[in-house]
Design a protein around this motif. Structure first.
Motif, PDB file in Angstrom:
ATOM      1  N   LEU A   1       0.815  -1.225   0.000  1.00  0.00           N
ATOM      2  CA  LEU A   1       0.000   0.000   0.000  1.00  0.00           C
ATOM      3  C   LEU A   1       0.843   1.268   0.000  1.00  0.00           C
ATOM      4  O   LEU A   1       0.479   2.270  -0.625  1.00  0.00           O
ATOM      5  CB  LEU A   1      -0.896   0.043   1.240  1.00  0.00           C
ATOM      6  CG  LEU A   1      -1.892  -1.080   1.426  1.00  0.00           C
ATOM      7  CD1 LEU A   1      -2.660  -0.873   2.723  1.00  0.00           C
ATOM      8  CD2 LEU A   1      -2.854  -1.136   0.239  1.00  0.00           C
ATOM      9  N   GLY A   2       1.951   1.224   0.758  1.00  0.00           N
ATOM     10  CA  GLY A   2       2.753   2.426   0.941  1.00  0.00           C
ATOM     11  C   GLY A   2       4.224   2.097   0.763  1.00  0.00           C
ATOM     12  O   GLY A   2       4.647   0.954   0.977  1.00  0.00           O
ATOM     13  N   GLU A   3       4.991   3.136   0.419  1.00  0.00           N
ATOM     14  CA  GLU A   3       6.425   2.934   0.181  1.00  0.00           C
ATOM     15  C   GLU A   3       7.149   2.836   1.516  1.00  0.00           C
ATOM     16  O   GLU A   3       7.131   3.781   2.321  1.00  0.00           O
ATOM     17  CB  GLU A   3       6.943   4.119  -0.631  1.00  0.00           C
ATOM     18  CG  GLU A   3       8.386   3.983  -1.018  1.00  0.00           C
ATOM     19  CD  GLU A   3       8.931   5.298  -1.585  1.00  0.00           C
ATOM     20  OE1 GLU A   3       8.134   6.094  -2.144  1.00  0.00           O
ATOM     21  OE2 GLU A   3      10.131   5.532  -1.409  1.00  0.00           O
TER      22      GLU A   3
ATOM     23  N   LEU B   1       3.141   6.876   5.176  1.00  0.00           N
ATOM     24  CA  LEU B   1       4.032   6.520   4.059  1.00  0.00           C
ATOM     25  C   LEU B   1       3.541   7.166   2.773  1.00  0.00           C
ATOM     26  O   LEU B   1       2.337   7.444   2.644  1.00  0.00           O
ATOM     27  CB  LEU B   1       4.000   4.988   3.842  1.00  0.00           C
ATOM     28  CG  LEU B   1       4.271   4.108   5.053  1.00  0.00           C
ATOM     29  CD1 LEU B   1       4.006   2.638   4.701  1.00  0.00           C
ATOM     30  CD2 LEU B   1       5.712   4.289   5.510  1.00  0.00           C
ATOM     31  N   PRO B   2       4.434   7.355   1.788  1.00  0.00           N
ATOM     32  CA  PRO B   2       3.946   7.744   0.460  1.00  0.00           C
ATOM     33  C   PRO B   2       3.020   6.651  -0.067  1.00  0.00           C
ATOM     34  O   PRO B   2       3.341   5.459   0.025  1.00  0.00           O
ATOM     35  CB  PRO B   2       5.228   7.831  -0.379  1.00  0.00           C
ATOM     36  CG  PRO B   2       6.349   7.967   0.616  1.00  0.00           C
ATOM     37  CD  PRO B   2       5.899   7.218   1.851  1.00  0.00           C
TER      38      PRO B   2
ATOM     39  N   LEU C   1      -5.011  13.041   0.461  1.00  0.00           N
ATOM     40  CA  LEU C   1      -3.556  13.174   0.615  1.00  0.00           C
ATOM     41  C   LEU C   1      -2.841  12.153  -0.279  1.00  0.00           C
ATOM     42  O   LEU C   1      -3.398  11.113  -0.630  1.00  0.00           O
ATOM     43  CB  LEU C   1      -3.146  12.936   2.078  1.00  0.00           C
ATOM     44  CG  LEU C   1      -3.721  13.895   3.114  1.00  0.00           C
ATOM     45  CD1 LEU C   1      -3.272  13.494   4.518  1.00  0.00           C
ATOM     46  CD2 LEU C   1      -3.281  15.320   2.822  1.00  0.00           C
ATOM     47  N   ASP C   2      -1.571  12.439  -0.607  1.00  0.00           N
ATOM     48  CA  ASP C   2      -0.802  11.439  -1.363  1.00  0.00           C
ATOM     49  C   ASP C   2       0.048  10.580  -0.432  1.00  0.00           C
ATOM     50  O   ASP C   2       0.920   9.845  -0.852  1.00  0.00           O
ATOM     51  CB  ASP C   2       0.031  12.097  -2.468  1.00  0.00           C
ATOM     52  CG  ASP C   2       0.920  13.203  -1.917  1.00  0.00           C
ATOM     53  OD1 ASP C   2       1.032  13.299  -0.673  1.00  0.00           O
ATOM     54  OD2 ASP C   2       1.494  13.959  -2.721  1.00  0.00           O
ATOM     55  N   THR C   3      -0.227  10.696   0.864  1.00  0.00           N
ATOM     56  CA  THR C   3       0.362   9.775   1.841  1.00  0.00           C
ATOM     57  C   THR C   3      -0.757   8.913   2.408  1.00  0.00           C
ATOM     58  O   THR C   3      -1.940   9.195   2.186  1.00  0.00           O
ATOM     59  CB  THR C   3       1.026  10.542   2.995  1.00  0.00           C
ATOM     60  OG1 THR C   3       0.040  11.410   3.564  1.00  0.00           O
ATOM     61  CG2 THR C   3       2.216  11.343   2.511  1.00  0.00           C
TER      62      THR C   3
ATOM     63  N   VAL D   1       4.001   7.794  13.431  1.00  0.00           N
ATOM     64  CA  VAL D   1       5.274   8.334  12.964  1.00  0.00           C
ATOM     65  C   VAL D   1       5.162   8.596  11.464  1.00  0.00           C
ATOM     66  O   VAL D   1       4.783   7.704  10.702  1.00  0.00           O
ATOM     67  CB  VAL D   1       6.442   7.365  13.254  1.00  0.00           C
ATOM     68  CG1 VAL D   1       7.759   7.952  12.747  1.00  0.00           C
ATOM     69  CG2 VAL D   1       6.544   7.073  14.746  1.00  0.00           C
ATOM     70  N   ASP D   2       5.475   9.828  11.081  1.00  0.00           N
ATOM     71  CA  ASP D   2       5.470  10.194   9.670  1.00  0.00           C
ATOM     72  C   ASP D   2       6.801   9.777   9.059  1.00  0.00           C
ATOM     73  O   ASP D   2       7.847  10.340   9.382  1.00  0.00           O
ATOM     74  CB  ASP D   2       5.259  11.705   9.531  1.00  0.00           C
ATOM     75  CG  ASP D   2       5.168  12.130   8.070  1.00  0.00           C
ATOM     76  OD1 ASP D   2       5.351  11.278   7.169  1.00  0.00           O
ATOM     77  OD2 ASP D   2       4.913  13.328   7.835  1.00  0.00           O
ATOM     78  N   CYS D   3       6.749   8.763   8.180  1.00  0.00           N
ATOM     79  CA  CYS D   3       7.959   8.291   7.497  1.00  0.00           C
ATOM     80  C   CYS D   3       7.903   8.649   6.017  1.00  0.00           C
ATOM     81  O   CYS D   3       8.572   8.029   5.202  1.00  0.00           O
ATOM     82  CB  CYS D   3       8.112   6.776   7.676  1.00  0.00           C
ATOM     83  SG  CYS D   3       8.507   6.284   9.356  1.00  0.00           S
TER      84      CYS D   3
END
Ligand code: TXA
Ligand code: MG
Length: 344
Positions: free
Chosen positions: A89-91, A112-113, A128-130, A197-199
């Motif tokens: 789903l996310g990078e 995640l992105p 959002l793109d996250t 946590v924003d990664c």
């Protein structure tokens, strides 16, 4: 002000009992089928109960916002059963992979992105793109997510602005008649929401303190974990982080070293400050004086104080280390003045 959410159509809410392991499997299967059919099911996690819906189904996701009365600019967390499902789903940036390997399954959400814009629809991400993704540790949650076979959005299963639910009765108090079912696995053992946590950027940032303490994250990262700076108060980076939140009806006085006439006392470790004899009610978050016990009891205590009709609550100072950061965060939001709109 965001537009008011449409009123949800009334629905009968089932309680699916997953507390007995024999009956539990059938209850979990039934819950997963409701998700696949586009319905809304509150499900247990180790932190708090989430309000589940198929993350790829915009109609179902719209139903989540409506049932909670949550503004649609506030994105939802996608829940999946394991790291591989999250990585689809996310990078998984390097910091994300490090933290996921150390703490999943567990009370940690990573931003995640976004890679897959269908499995977690635009409405769930609030455009959002996250994307926020979490692998919960609760065994009933994991079996439920495996059975659902798709990412499941899961905001806390409370009316927007109320404290999060840590058992099925709390969910029903807030959402009975607005959702299809609650999967009941008894009380949530951690009791406060996941740490976020924003990664998605070059360096990880703490968006929300929660059930996994900052020192444990920093030990794995090998360096301090800075807070995300909210540049724009109206649209904070974690859009649900509005000052007043997790709010009971009563007013709250923090760092109290006495109890004033008419106040109830929320205490810790058996402490009885002056004036306690006349307290309207005394609830001890942890008679043993542990922060784990205090976190697990926090929301049930706030709901109980509301249910007792208490108007004012004095809260003794609590230790700040470990889970104390998340407890202090929730209490300060509960104590903040009540503007509208409310958070999540
Ligand atoms: O423990 C938990 O995290 C619970 C359980 C059910 O998993 N869920 C939960 O969800 O607390 P909720 O919706 O009440 O809080 C999620 C927070 C919100 O503040 C939201 O703004 C933020 O996560 N969030 C979601 N997606 C985001 C994104 N892409 N970027 C930044 N923040 C995000
Ligand atoms: Mg919430």
């Amino acid at each position: 002000m965001p537009p008011a959410a449409p009123l949800p159509a009334p629905r009968a809410t089932l309680r699916l009992d997953a507390r007995e392991s024999a009956a539990g499997q059938g209850a979990i299967e039934a819950a997963a089928q409701i998700i696949a059919a586009g319905g809304l099911v509150a499900f247990p996690t180790e932190t708090v109960y989430g309000l589940g819906a198929d993350a790829g189904n915009p109609r179902a996701v719209a139903g989540v916002y409506a049932a909670k009365g949550r503004p649609a600019f506030n994105p939802l967390i996608a829940h999946v059963p394991h790291l591989e499902a999250a990585a689809a789903l996310g990078e998984m940036t390097p910091a994300a992979r490090l933290l996921a390997q150390a703490f999943w399954p567990g009370p940690l959400t990573l931003v995640l992105p976004c890679l897959d814009t269908d499995a977690v629809c635009e409405l769930a991400r609030a455009g959002l793109d996250t994307l926020a993704v979490r692998v919960p540790a609760h065994p009933v949650a994991r079996t439920f997510l495996e059975a659902a076979g798709r990412p499941v959005v899961g905001p806390s299963a409370n009316r927007s602005g109320h404290v999060s639910p840590t058992d099925a009765a709390h969910v029903l108090n807030d959402l009975s008649g607005r959702i299809d079912a609650v999967l009941d696995a008894g009380p949530s053992p951690v009791g406060v929401e996941s740490t976020i946590v924003d990664c998605s950027g070059p360096e990880p940032r703490l968006l929300r303190p929660g059930g996994l303490s900052r020192d444990r994250l920093e030990a794995v990262l090998g360096h301090p974990l800075p807070d995300a700076q909210d540049e724009d108060e109206a649209r904070p980076q974690s859009p649900g982080r509005l000052a007043s939140h997790y709010a009971p009806r009563a007013t709250i006085r923090l760092q109290a070293d006495d109890v004033r006439p008419g106040e109830a006392l929320l205490t810790f470790g058996g402490r009885r400050p002056p004036g306690s004899e006349a307290a309207r009610l005394i609830l001890d978050l942890s008679p043993a004086g542990t922060l784990e016990e205090a976190a697990a009891n926090l929301y049930a205590a706030l709901r109980r104080l509301d249910a007792e009709g208490v108007d004012a609550i004095a809260v003794v100072p609590l230790p700040r280390e470990g889970l104390g950061e998340a407890i202090a965060d929730r209490l300060s939001r509960a104590a903040a003045p009540r503007p509208v709109p409310e958070g999540d």
